[in-house]
Scaffold this active site. Structure first.
Site, short mmCIF file in Angstrom:
data_model
loop_
_atom_site.label_atom_id
_atom_site.label_comp_id
_atom_site.label_asym_id
_atom_site.label_seq_id
_atom_site.Cartn_x
_atom_site.Cartn_y
_atom_site.Cartn_z
N SER A 108 0.85 -1.18 0.00
CA SER A 108 0.00 0.00 0.00
C SER A 108 0.89 1.23 0.00
O SER A 108 2.06 1.14 -0.37
CB SER A 108 -0.92 -0.04 1.22
OG SER A 108 -1.93 0.95 1.11
N ASN A 109 0.36 2.37 0.39
CA ASN A 109 1.18 3.59 0.48
C ASN A 109 0.59 4.48 1.56
O ASN A 109 -0.40 4.13 2.20
CB ASN A 109 1.25 4.29 -0.88
CG ASN A 109 -0.13 4.65 -1.39
OD1 ASN A 109 -0.84 5.43 -0.76
ND2 ASN A 109 -0.54 4.05 -2.50
N ARG A 110 1.20 5.63 1.75
CA ARG A 110 0.86 6.46 2.91
C ARG A 110 -0.28 7.43 2.69
O ARG A 110 -0.54 8.29 3.52
CB ARG A 110 2.10 7.23 3.36
CG ARG A 110 3.17 6.32 3.93
CD ARG A 110 4.47 7.08 4.13
NE ARG A 110 4.30 8.16 5.09
CZ ARG A 110 4.58 8.04 6.38
NH1 ARG A 110 5.05 6.91 6.85
NH2 ARG A 110 4.41 9.05 7.19
N ALA B 160 -4.23 7.49 -4.63
CA ALA B 160 -2.83 7.08 -4.80
C ALA B 160 -2.86 5.58 -5.07
O ALA B 160 -2.76 4.76 -4.16
CB ALA B 160 -2.04 7.40 -3.54
#
Ligand code: C5P
Length: 221
Positions: A29-31, A98
């Site tokens: 995943s990402n932030r 995102a």
């Protein structure tokens, strides 16, 4: 008095990160927090639009008057968006999510023990949602895409978003701490024009972005 000039318009927003599962508890995943996308959905609803928010995993409440569809992976997000454009004409697609660029090539149903975790994880590229909607028979009238950059080559970032079919671009400078934070600064590109939006609360920034977009389109969204 609130400006309801987008009454009757259909706006589709993607927000948040995506989660690309490798096993039931692990994944990529990402932030991204989803805050900017949720703020954009709220700002579009304030202008009177019918807003559908396709959201990756976040802990945010759904903005008032917005229909939310919760998804996990990039492929789920694409499927949800395709479903919506097939059901209704979309005037503006705001691609703020995102989206993870890759997913594990395979995912397993059972949680893997430490000893079962491979040293290397094979990855596959995810579909690009902006490009897919741009190429679809039900292309939204306008596509707005975002780029989050850490090294500030604006021209290249805008060209990249145009190449995948976006009509308008918003650039966030990740050095301003936008990802995960409550404030953001951005640059909007619309019809050869460029607006610099100073650092502010993400909801104020979302309202300003839609205001400038609306004026750039002479209210014809
Ligand atoms: O190429 P890059 O990932 O920087 O492009 C970012 C823009 O493209 C964002 O608007 C994002 O929501 C969108 N995007 C997408 N599908 C992907 C990757 C990015 O819609 N798979």
């Amino acid at each position: 008095l609130a400006n309801k000039s987008w009454a009757g318009r259909q706006v589709l927003v993607t927000a948040g990160p995506t989660w690309e599962a490798w096993d039931p508890v692990r994944g990529l995943s990402n932030r991204a927090s989803g805050r900017q996308g949720y703020a954009l959905a709220q700002a579009a609803a304030e202008r009177g639009a019918q807003v559908t928010l396709v959201s990756g995993p976040t802990s945010l409440p759904c903005p008032r008057g917005v229909r939310r569809i919760a998804v996990e992976s990039a492929r789920d997000m694409l499927a949800a968006c395709e479903n919506i454009v097939q059901q209704q004409r979309v005037d503006l697609f705001i691609a703020n999510a995102a989206v993870a660029d890759h997913r594990p090539a395979s995912s397993v149903r059972d949680k893997q023990g430490k000893g079962e975790i491979p040293n290397q994880l094979a990855l596959l590229p995810n579909p690009d949602i902006v490009r897919s909607l741009h190429e679809s028979a039900e292309r939204p009238r306008y596509l707005l895409a975002f780029a989050a950059e850490t090294h500030g080559d604006e021209e290249r970032a805008v060209a990249k978003l145009r190449a995948k079919g976006a009509d308008f671009a918003v650039l966030n400078d990740l050095r301003s701490g936008a990802m995960g934070g409550s404030e953001n600064a951005a640059v909007l590109y619309c019809s050869e024009r460029r607006w610099e939006l100073p650092r502010s609360d993400k909801l104020d920034l979302a309202r300003a972005l839609l205001h400038h977009l609306d004026s750039c389109l002479h209210g014809k969204i």
